[in-house]
Motif scaffolding. Structure first.
Motif, PDB file in Angstrom:
ATOM      1  N   ALA A   1       0.812  -1.210   0.000  1.00  0.00           N
ATOM      2  CA  ALA A   1       0.000   0.000   0.000  1.00  0.00           C
ATOM      3  C   ALA A   1       0.846   1.261   0.000  1.00  0.00           C
ATOM      4  CB  ALA A   1      -0.924  -0.006   1.214  1.00  0.00           C
ATOM      5  N   ASP A   2       2.126   1.154   0.393  1.00  0.00           N
ATOM      6  CA  ASP A   2       3.003   2.317   0.427  1.00  0.00           C
ATOM      7  C   ASP A   2       3.753   2.527  -0.883  1.00  0.00           C
ATOM      8  OD1 ASP A   2       2.332   2.688   3.109  1.00  0.00           O
ATOM      9  OD2 ASP A   2       3.873   1.267   3.771  1.00  0.00           O
ATOM     10  N   ASP A   3       3.623   1.633  -1.852  1.00  0.00           N
ATOM     11  CA  ASP A   3       4.406   1.742  -3.076  1.00  0.00           C
ATOM     12  C   ASP A   3       4.046   2.975  -3.893  1.00  0.00           C
ATOM     13  OD1 ASP A   3       5.689  -0.514  -2.352  1.00  0.00           O
ATOM     14  OD2 ASP A   3       4.638  -1.861  -3.745  1.00  0.00           O
ATOM     15  N   GLY A   4       2.824   3.471  -3.744  1.00  0.00           N
ATOM     16  CA  GLY A   4       2.427   4.649  -4.510  1.00  0.00           C
ATOM     17  C   GLY A   4       2.896   5.958  -3.914  1.00  0.00           C
ATOM     18  N   GLN A   5       3.444   5.978  -2.711  1.00  0.00           N
ATOM     19  CA  GLN A   5       3.903   7.205  -2.078  1.00  0.00           C
ATOM     20  C   GLN A   5       5.350   7.474  -2.464  1.00  0.00           C
ATOM     21  OE1 GLN A   5       3.073   7.538   2.093  1.00  0.00           O
ATOM     22  NE2 GLN A   5       1.246   6.230   1.969  1.00  0.00           N
ATOM     23  N   THR A   6       5.686   8.767  -2.496  1.00  0.00           N
ATOM     24  CA  THR A   6       7.039   9.163  -2.848  1.00  0.00           C
ATOM     25  C   THR A   6       7.941   9.057  -1.632  1.00  0.00           C
ATOM     26  OG1 THR A   6       6.628  11.480  -2.345  1.00  0.00           O
ATOM     27  CG2 THR A   6       6.118  10.747  -4.580  1.00  0.00           C
ATOM     28  N   VAL A   7       9.246   9.088  -1.919  1.00  0.00           N
ATOM     29  CA  VAL A   7      10.204   9.021  -0.815  1.00  0.00           C
ATOM     30  C   VAL A   7      10.103  10.263   0.056  1.00  0.00           C
ATOM     31  CG1 VAL A   7      11.771   7.495  -2.039  1.00  0.00           C
ATOM     32  CG2 VAL A   7      11.969   9.978  -2.355  1.00  0.00           C
ATOM     33  N   THR A   8       9.665  11.384  -0.510  1.00  0.00           N
ATOM     34  CA  THR A   8       9.473  12.603   0.292  1.00  0.00           C
ATOM     35  C   THR A   8       8.310  12.425   1.246  1.00  0.00           C
ATOM     36  OG1 THR A   8      10.355  13.940  -1.506  1.00  0.00           O
ATOM     37  CG2 THR A   8       9.097  15.081   0.194  1.00  0.00           C
ATOM     38  N   GLU A   9       7.200  11.867   0.756  1.00  0.00           N
ATOM     39  CA  GLU A   9       6.033  11.647   1.609  1.00  0.00           C
ATOM     40  C   GLU A   9       6.332  10.625   2.698  1.00  0.00           C
ATOM     41  OE1 GLU A   9       2.645  12.495  -1.835  1.00  0.00           O
ATOM     42  OE2 GLU A   9       3.126  10.446  -1.211  1.00  0.00           O
ATOM     43  N   LEU A  10       7.189   9.681   2.418  1.00  0.00           N
ATOM     44  CA  LEU A  10       7.558   8.673   3.417  1.00  0.00           C
ATOM     45  C   LEU A  10       8.698   9.125   4.308  1.00  0.00           C
ATOM     46  CD1 LEU A  10       7.373   5.482   1.188  1.00  0.00           C
ATOM     47  CD2 LEU A  10       5.712   6.243   2.889  1.00  0.00           C
ATOM     48  N   GLN A  11       9.117  10.396   4.188  1.00  0.00           N
ATOM     49  CA  GLN A  11      10.156  10.997   5.032  1.00  0.00           C
ATOM     50  C   GLN A  11      11.476  10.224   4.907  1.00  0.00           C
ATOM     51  OE1 GLN A  11       8.669  11.301   9.010  1.00  0.00           O
ATOM     52  NE2 GLN A  11       7.017  12.728   8.468  1.00  0.00           N
ATOM     53  N   LEU A  12      11.811   9.880   3.676  1.00  0.00           N
ATOM     54  CA  LEU A  12      13.093   9.232   3.389  1.00  0.00           C
ATOM     55  C   LEU A  12      14.087  10.205   2.797  1.00  0.00           C
ATOM     56  CD1 LEU A  12      11.759   5.876   1.880  1.00  0.00           C
ATOM     57  CD2 LEU A  12      12.417   6.354   4.246  1.00  0.00           C
ATOM     58  N   VAL A  13      13.804  11.497   2.900  1.00  0.00           N
ATOM     59  CA  VAL A  13      14.649  12.561   2.353  1.00  0.00           C
ATOM     60  C   VAL A  13      15.284  13.300   3.514  1.00  0.00           C
ATOM     61  CG1 VAL A  13      14.644  14.670   0.973  1.00  0.00           C
ATOM     62  CG2 VAL A  13      13.163  12.767   0.332  1.00  0.00           C
ATOM     63  N   PRO A  14      16.556  13.691   3.476  1.00  0.00           N
ATOM     64  CA  PRO A  14      17.493  13.510   2.354  1.00  0.00           C
ATOM     65  C   PRO A  14      18.193  12.160   2.381  1.00  0.00           C
ATOM     66  CG  PRO A  14      18.511  14.823   4.045  1.00  0.00           C
ATOM     67  CD  PRO A  14      17.125  14.551   4.519  1.00  0.00           C
ATOM     68  N   THR A  15      18.271  11.510   3.550  1.00  0.00           N
ATOM     69  CA  THR A  15      18.922  10.214   3.629  1.00  0.00           C
ATOM     70  C   THR A  15      18.056   9.269   4.427  1.00  0.00           C
ATOM     71  OG1 THR A  15      20.116  10.831   5.638  1.00  0.00           O
ATOM     72  CG2 THR A  15      21.240  11.237   3.535  1.00  0.00           C
ATOM     73  N   ALA A  16      18.223   7.989   4.204  1.00  0.00           N
ATOM     74  CA  ALA A  16      17.470   6.982   4.940  1.00  0.00           C
ATOM     75  C   ALA A  16      18.173   5.656   4.827  1.00  0.00           C
ATOM     76  CB  ALA A  16      16.037   6.886   4.408  1.00  0.00           C
ATOM     77  N   VAL A  17      17.907   4.788   5.763  1.00  0.00           N
ATOM     78  CA  VAL A  17      18.451   3.433   5.783  1.00  0.00           C
ATOM     79  C   VAL A  17      17.281   2.467   5.740  1.00  0.00           C
ATOM     80  CG1 VAL A  17      19.777   1.730   7.058  1.00  0.00           C
ATOM     81  CG2 VAL A  17      20.469   4.124   7.081  1.00  0.00           C
ATOM     82  N   ILE A  18      17.286   1.550   4.770  1.00  0.00           N
ATOM     83  CA  ILE A  18      16.213   0.579   4.610  1.00  0.00           C
ATOM     84  C   ILE A  18      16.820  -0.810   4.779  1.00  0.00           C
ATOM     85  CG2 ILE A  18      14.552  -0.427   3.004  1.00  0.00           C
ATOM     86  CD1 ILE A  18      14.096   2.288   1.841  1.00  0.00           C
ATOM     87  N   LEU A  19      16.205  -1.608   5.654  1.00  0.00           N
ATOM     88  CA  LEU A  19      16.635  -2.980   5.865  1.00  0.00           C
ATOM     89  C   LEU A  19      15.946  -3.878   4.858  1.00  0.00           C
ATOM     90  CD1 LEU A  19      16.470  -3.214   9.774  1.00  0.00           C
ATOM     91  CD2 LEU A  19      18.464  -2.722   8.340  1.00  0.00           C
ATOM     92  N   ILE A  20      16.692  -4.766   4.232  1.00  0.00           N
ATOM     93  CA  ILE A  20      16.149  -5.758   3.303  1.00  0.00           C
ATOM     94  C   ILE A  20      16.124  -7.084   4.048  1.00  0.00           C
ATOM     95  CG2 ILE A  20      16.394  -6.864   1.052  1.00  0.00           C
ATOM     96  CD1 ILE A  20      15.808  -3.874   0.927  1.00  0.00           C
TER      97      ILE A  20
END
Length: 437
Positions: free
Chosen positions: A302-321
């Motif tokens: 459900a989050d795939d349609g949101q931008t990285v800005t809307e998801l507060q991943l700007v300016p940097t972010a760490v994502i666990l795979i």
């Protein structure tokens, strides 16, 4: 018997006016009183008591007049007959039952004492005998008068003592009343002081509680204002930073402790990020989930349609795979035989990453860097992982037999390829940093 129809005071006044003997008959309800009353009704007695020489009254025992008479003469038997002279002193007292002859003789004696009659034998005496008789009568009268005076003095002394006792009793009663009143006033004053003290203490406690309430309310308000202000500043700063940024640098961390970084446009969606991870990262599993480290948040479809800005991943972010824990399509180059192993792998991944970072920090020359900041163990074999720039600007992991070398300059370590030592392709690792973007 014809009795005087009036009070004692009137009878006394009448007896003084007539110079008569005042007679008081005290009658009770007993048989002796009835016999005494019968003797008084005899003709011989009536002929004397109803003359002008006597003023007679009858008192019933227990009446108010009887009580007043008792206070004056103290001992008043029932029945009794008092013959009282003009000075108030009893001339004769007949107590109890008496027969008529004795009563007549007593009445004659009273008349002689009062000077109402002269004995018959004195008429036949000579002049000398009469003088002697007169002297005797004078002495007798004087003696009687002296006895009366002594009796009067005794009566006055008794009355004086009685009055003194009554006065002392009254004074003691007054003192007791004054002490009682003082005690009651003191108790009332103590109660009022205690009540006033209690009111003051209560008011002080209420004032303290109000001040404390206002103080803590002010602190809470200031705290909320500070938090809101700080939150607003953080949000504004984040917005300002996001508005100034044109790219979002995202670092992907894998379960084996390695990492990979890539720059995305701020308008890129999470679906694009997920697609990049699936196509450019060498994952040991087919299906995976993405989540942030802190605060912990797992991204869904459900989050795939949101931008990285809307998801507060700007300016940097760490994502666990992390490998997916649901479905039957999960595969891996390694053996993950059970859901328990996958869960343990997900839990232990951050610890492996930290251990890898510490080991590279301590033994800097013995490791290689994957991506732009994630630490990875370097093996002493000829095979290792390197980063290659893709045409789209992203880096992908490839297998190579080339050897990498770490150059150290102060606290800065540079990872270079022996075949290409240009600075544009070197990865820089700062020993003081925990994250390289």
């Amino acid at each position: 018997m014809r009795w005087f129809q009036g009070g004692i005071a009137e009878a006394v006044a009448t007896s003084k006016t007539k110079n008569a003997v005042f007679v008081v008959f005290v009658e009770g309800k007993d048989e002796a009183s009835k016999n005494a009353a019968s003797a008084l009704d005899d003709v011989a007695v009536l002929s004397k008591l109803e003359s002008e020489d006597f003023v007679a009254v009858k008192l019933d025992s227990g009446s108010e007049a009887y009580n007043q008479f008792v206070q004056i003469y103290q001992l008043v038997p029932v029945p009794s007959l008092f013959f009282i002279g003009g000075n108030g002193v009893p001339l004769e007292v007949v107590a109890g039952e008496v027969d008529v002859p004795e009563l007549v003789q007593r009445i004659a004696t009273v008349l002689e004492k009062s000077g109402k009659v002269v004995p018959a034998d004195t008429q036949e005496l000579t002049e000398e005998q009469k003088i002697e008789r007169a002297k005797e009568l004078i002495e007798k009268k004087q003696k009687l008068k002296q006895e009366e005076e002594e009796q009067t003095q005794k009566q006055k002394e008794v009355e004086r003592r009685k009055v003194g006792q009554e006065v002392q009793k009254l004074r003691r009663w007054q003192q007791d009343q004054e002490l009682k009143q003082l005690k009651e006033e003191r108790q009332r004053e103590k109660a009022e002081e205690a009540a006033a003290r209690e009111r003051v203490l209560k008011q002080i406690a209420e004032d303290r509680a109000q001040r404390a309430s206002r103080y803590y309310a002010g602190l809470e308000g200031n705290k909320k204002q500070a938090e809101e202000k700080l939150k607003g500043q953080s949000e504004q700063q984040a917005q300002d930073t996001a508005s100034k940024c044109v790219v979002a640098r995202i670092q992907f961390r894998l379960p084996d402790g390695s990492s990979h970084s890539h720059n995305f446009e701020t308008a890129a969606t999470l679906g694009e990020v997920r697609l990049y991870a699936a196509t450019h990262l060498n994952l040991p599993f087919r299906e995976f989930v993405m989540s942030t480290t802190f605060p912990r948040r797992e991204f869904t479809a459900a989050d795939d349609g949101q931008t990285v800005t809307e998801l507060q991943l700007v300016p940097t972010a760490v994502i666990l795979i992390l490998p997916a824990t649901s479905g039957n399509a999960i595969s891996s180059s390694q053996s993950y035989g059970s859901a328990v192993s996958r869960m343990l792998w997900s839990v232990l991944t951050p610890f492996f990453s930290i251990l890898n970072y510490v080991r590279n920090l301590v033994f800097g020359g013995g490791g290689a860097v994957g991506g732009d900041g994630g630490a990875r163990n370097s093996r002493r074999s000829s095979l290792h992982a390197a980063s290659e720039q893709s045409p789209t600007g992203a880096r992908r992991r490839v297998r190579t037999t080339e050897t990498t070398t770490v150059h150290r300059q102060g606290n800065v370590h540079r990872l270079t390829n022996r075949q290409d030592a240009s600075d544009d392709e070197n990865n820089t690792w700062n020993g003081n940093s925990t994250q390289q973007m």
